[in-house]
Scaffold this active site. Structure first.
Site, PDB file in Angstrom:
ATOM      1  N   SER A  45     103.854  26.842 -92.719  1.00  0.00           N
ATOM      2  CA  SER A  45     105.198  26.443 -93.117  1.00  0.00           C
ATOM      3  C   SER A  45     105.178  24.982 -93.524  1.00  0.00           C
ATOM      4  O   SER A  45     104.416  24.174 -92.974  1.00  0.00           O
ATOM      5  CB  SER A  45     106.181  26.641 -91.958  1.00  0.00           C
ATOM      6  OG  SER A  45     107.431  26.054 -92.256  1.00  0.00           O
ATOM      7  N   TYR A  98     109.007  25.089 -83.387  1.00  0.00           N
ATOM      8  CA  TYR A  98     108.401  25.864 -84.468  1.00  0.00           C
ATOM      9  C   TYR A  98     107.554  24.955 -85.358  1.00  0.00           C
ATOM     10  O   TYR A  98     106.422  25.301 -85.718  1.00  0.00           O
ATOM     11  CB  TYR A  98     109.505  26.525 -85.292  1.00  0.00           C
ATOM     12  CG  TYR A  98     109.072  27.190 -86.574  1.00  0.00           C
ATOM     13  CD1 TYR A  98     108.478  28.452 -86.560  1.00  0.00           C
ATOM     14  CD2 TYR A  98     109.279  26.576 -87.811  1.00  0.00           C
ATOM     15  CE1 TYR A  98     108.101  29.073 -87.735  1.00  0.00           C
ATOM     16  CE2 TYR A  98     108.912  27.190 -88.990  1.00  0.00           C
ATOM     17  CZ  TYR A  98     108.318  28.440 -88.949  1.00  0.00           C
ATOM     18  OH  TYR A  98     107.943  29.050 -90.122  1.00  0.00           O
TER      19      TYR A  98
END
Length: 259
Positions: A136, A149
């Protein structure tokens, strides 16, 4: 470009929906025999491949169970796509995340990849195959609303480079594909990132989704699609660029500006 994936076996985690489902469809269209694992097997995944297993990959034994299923059904694994991950939203920031929250995020976004890779590697080494981890852009961008995250995805990027360094001499290629915002359930579903941003800003959810490219400064002016991410994954697992190893490929519409 012909990717020559016929008769290759590809194992995909979190394959029932979103980016994972599009990767499964793309590799199947290129001739690969796809094994898809997820907690719930969607109708769309069943239509894509006959090789599916309902399994909780967030458990310690789940990843090995999925790998054993793939080996039992198809005899070996050429391609592993570690797609499973989830951005838990933390609207109150760092101080709102206790140890259990951190462990949950690290387990889902890092340890599932560790366990699946560990179980699949003997077969991948034997076949000189390829691993792609789904990262990501949050690995590079500090965003308090997904603080745990983001940290897990940064660790995942480091893991991919370490695996490439160790197993590259044995013919195994390991790369990371990092996507910017993709409008899957993690963004648009109930309690997702769009809901969190809407609550914080007072802007309607649909307007938040429409404004994401502008808010993030995307140079293309639009969000990335799951199909675009899947296309990059398909290219990497094919042998068209066999010396691509230990790298991160970013698909974000120009969101990241750093050199």
């Amino acid at each position: 470009m012909e990717l020559n994936l016929k008769d290759k076996t590809a194992l995909i985690t979190g394959a029932s929906r979103g980016i994972g489902l599009e990767i499964a469809r793309t590799l199947a269209d290129e001739g690969a025999r796809v094994v898809g694992g997820a907690r719930t097997i969607s109708t769309e995944l069943r239509q894509t491949t006959p090789y599916t297993l309902s399994v909780d990959l967030a458990t310690a034994s789940g990843p090995a169970e999925l790998v054993d299923y793939a080996l039992g059904e198809l005899g070996g694994i050429d391609i592993l796509v570690n797609n499973l991950g989830f951005p838990y939203t933390r609207p109150k920031g760092f101080l709102s995340v206790d140890d259990d929250g951190w462990l949950e995020a690290l387990n889902m976004n890092l340890l599932t990849t560790v366990r699946t890779t560990r179980a699949a590697l003997p077969s991948i080494i034997e076949r000189q195959g390829s691993i792609v981890n789904l990262g990501s852009t949050n690995a590079h961008v500090p965003v308090p609303v997904v603080v745990d995250y983001s940290a897990a995805k940064a660790a995942l990027l480091n893991l991919g480079k370490s695996l490439a360094e160790e197993f590259g001499p044995q013919g195994v290629r390991v790369n990371t594909v990092a996507a910017g915002p993709v409008m899957t359930d993690a963004w648009t579903g109930p309690g997702g990132i769009a809901d969190t941003l809407a609550a914080q800003t007072g802007i309607a959810k649909d307007d938040v989704i429409g404004q994401v490219p502008e808010i993030l400064g995307s140079s293309t002016g639009r969000n990335t699609t799951a199909q675009e991410v899947a296309a990059v994954v398909a290219f990497l697992v094919a042998r068209k660029a066999p010396n691509a190893n230990g790298a991160e490929y970013i698909v974000d519409g120009g969101f990241l500006k750093a050199v």
